[in-house]
Design a protein around this motif. Structure first.
Motif, PDB file in Angstrom:
ATOM      1  N   LEU A 151      37.981  35.860  41.065  1.00 53.80           N
ATOM      2  CA  LEU A 151      37.209  34.700  41.520  1.00 53.80           C
ATOM      3  C   LEU A 151      37.425  33.471  40.641  1.00 53.80           C
ATOM      4  CD1 LEU A 151      33.848  36.465  42.483  1.00 53.80           C
ATOM      5  CD2 LEU A 151      35.400  35.283  44.051  1.00 53.80           C
ATOM      6  N   VAL A 209      29.304  35.834  47.512  1.00 54.36           N
ATOM      7  CA  VAL A 209      30.615  36.478  47.684  1.00 54.36           C
ATOM      8  C   VAL A 209      30.386  37.814  48.379  1.00 54.36           C
ATOM      9  CG1 VAL A 209      32.630  37.491  46.554  1.00 54.36           C
ATOM     10  CG2 VAL A 209      31.587  35.424  45.606  1.00 54.36           C
ATOM     11  N   ILE A 213      35.479  41.081  51.656  1.00 55.75           N
ATOM     12  CA  ILE A 213      36.503  40.070  51.372  1.00 55.75           C
ATOM     13  C   ILE A 213      37.803  40.527  52.036  1.00 55.75           C
ATOM     14  CG2 ILE A 213      35.447  39.230  49.249  1.00 55.75           C
ATOM     15  CD1 ILE A 213      38.414  41.627  49.115  1.00 55.75           C
ATOM     16  N   SER A 275      38.169  35.084  49.273  1.00 58.36           N
ATOM     17  CA  SER A 275      36.719  35.271  49.272  1.00 58.36           C
ATOM     18  C   SER A 275      36.004  34.351  50.250  1.00 58.36           C
ATOM     19  CB  SER A 275      36.160  35.047  47.859  1.00 58.36           C
ATOM     20  OG  SER A 275      36.454  33.728  47.410  1.00 58.36           O
ATOM     21  N   TYR A 304      34.043  43.818  48.428  1.00 55.89           N
ATOM     22  CA  TYR A 304      34.371  43.132  47.170  1.00 55.89           C
ATOM     23  C   TYR A 304      34.432  44.131  46.018  1.00 55.89           C
ATOM     24  CZ  TYR A 304      33.672  40.402  42.917  1.00 55.89           C
ATOM     25  OH  TYR A 304      33.788  39.889  41.641  1.00 55.89           O
TER      26      TYR A 304
END
Length: 461
Positions: A151, A209, A213, A275, A304
């Motif tokens: 990230l 988030v 993803i 993301s 994630y």
């Protein structure tokens, strides 16, 4: 090995809520071992702290007895700073509590927490921050040295999201630091490493988030390494912050997702995580999955937390590790040299990584934190490993030469440095940043009690 009287150790043991482990304890060998088996050391004492009171007592004991003090969180220190011969290991691993505030999007994490702990708690609320690429890594050293992960382009470094911390200093004070309280100490903790005390808890800013993803890995034949690097450089141009990627030039493991005919041969993997909206992930990552003839494409929607654990099997505990790093800007210029280093890796466990940076990390002002390098678009991470001591000096020599191929002026990353030499530490910080860190070190640790780290000595020492 230091010798202590029974009365002295009995007094310390009775004062602790946690455990005091000595060399004659049957748990000693397990307790003294760390993730990187290249460092086999024998501490005089190991204290497994259960709370701040234990940390205070351990720091006081180390100071009064004049003993070297190693602070251990997750124990992943590449140079072996989480252990010591003849001194005290202050083990924070029992202190792994995490409290998430989903309304304000913050989390308070104790210093012994691992990234798997943080991900489990924050993802319960669809929140996250930049975490380690290996989920067994401790959050403490990772954050204090910077923190680069999947990230980094969307959320910045982990230390950029550190908004407050509690710390035990060398003189036994228990202090809180934030933007409003001792802000110079918070500035130093955001990239200055463990030089200033034992950080017992950290408060982080979180981001929305997941839980799903779009990410994974795609594999190319090793003979296309230079082509992949040039194509990768082109693909990274102008991409959204929601996408972070890396290149791993390695040797194909005997994994079921790879054809048997490539096992043991040079291979190039491109990993990435999108993301943003998962339905946009295929198009966003497509340019990175068409760089050369594809062996296997494992990109797709996933949790994630699964992306965070994707590389865990490749980095087990108990082998010999040496890492080197260098920030750089021109991948096209470096591609040929990096492909040559890949071609001469000393064994199948050693790897050449190129991680794409920028995005939110690059927009933070250079003087806003102690983290040293934000103006380079890429970081080279050299991973040199052996199963045991056999051949280890050779892989270390290869790693040093591989980073030197980028030039002597390349800045380094303290979290990916295999030794704590003064020249490597200075290479991690601009001169003004280093001098400011020395001033803060003078204030909070003038005797350099906390020296088992990428050390910034006080001016008097």
């Amino acid at each position: 090995m230091n010798s202590f009287g029974d009365a002295t150790l009995g007094e310390l043991s009775q004062a602790l809520r946690g455990e005091l482990i000595r060399p004659d304890d049957p748990r000693y060998d397990e307790a003294r071992s760390i993730w990187n088996a290249a460092h086999d050391r024998r501490p005089a004492l190991i204290v497994r702290c259960r709370g701040v009171a234990d940390v205070l007592k351990t720091v006081e004991f180390a100071r009064s007895e004049g003993l070297p003090l190693a602070v251990r969180g997750g124990g992943h220190s590449i140079p072996g700073f989480s252990t010591v011969d003849g001194g005290i290991v202050l083990d924070l691993s029992p202190m792994n509590g995490i409290r998430v505030d989903p309304v304000n999007r913050t989390a308070v994490c104790q210093g012994g927490s691992l990234w798997s702990d943080v991900d489990a708690e924050t993802q319960a609320f669809g929140l996250a921050l930049t975490g380690g690429l290996v989920s067994t890594t401790g959050i403490g050293g990772f954050t204090l040295g910077g923190g680069i992960g999947w990230l980094v382009r969307r959320c910045g470094l982990t230390c950029d999201n550190l908004i407050a911390a509690d710390i035990v200093t060398a003189d036994g004070q228990y202090l809180h630091t934030s933007e409003d309280e001792r802000p110079e100490l918070l500035w130093a903790l955001r990239g200055g490493g463990g030089n200033f005390g034992v950080v017992t808890s950290m408060e982080f800013r979180l981001h929305e988030v997941g839980p799903t993803i779009f990410g994974g890995l795609v594999f190319y034949p090793g003979e296309y390494a230079e082509q992949v690097l040039h194509g990768y450089r082109k693909a990274t141009s102008g991409i959204p912050d929601e996408l972070t990627t890396l290149v791993n030039m390695t040797t194909a493991p005997p994994a079921p997702f790879l054809p048997e005919e490539v096992h043991g041969k040079p291979i190039v993997a491109v990993g990435g995580m999108w993301s943003g909206r998962p339905e946009d992930g295929d198009a966003a990552t497509r340019p990175f999955r068409e760089l050369a003839p594809v062996i296997t494409d494992l990109f797709g929607p996933m949790p994630y937390a699964a992306q965070q654990q994707l590389l865990d099997p490749l980095y087990p505990r108990g082998i010999f590790n040496y890492f080197r790093s260098a920030f750089f800007s021109d991948l096209d210029e470096a591609a040929a040299a990096l492909a040559r280093e890949h071609a001469r890796v000393p064994n199948a466990m050693s790897e050449v990584h190129v991680h794409h940076l920028g995005g939110a990390m690059g927009r933070v002002p250079a003087d806003a934190t102690a983290f040293g390098t934000r103006d380079r678009e890429f970081i080279l991470n050299i991973v040199a490993r052996t199963p045991d001591a056999n051949g280890y000096p050779e892989v270390v020599a290869w790693a040093k030469g591989a980073t030197d191929a980028l030039g002597a002026d390349a800045a380094t990353y303290v979290n990916f440095t295999g030794e704590g030499s003064e020249d490597r530490v200075r290479a991690a910080y601009p001169r003004g940043t280093y001098e400011r860190l020395v001033t803060i070190k003078d204030k909070y640790d003038p005797t350099n009690l906390f020296r088992l780290n990428q050390n910034i000595p006080p001016s008097a020492g």
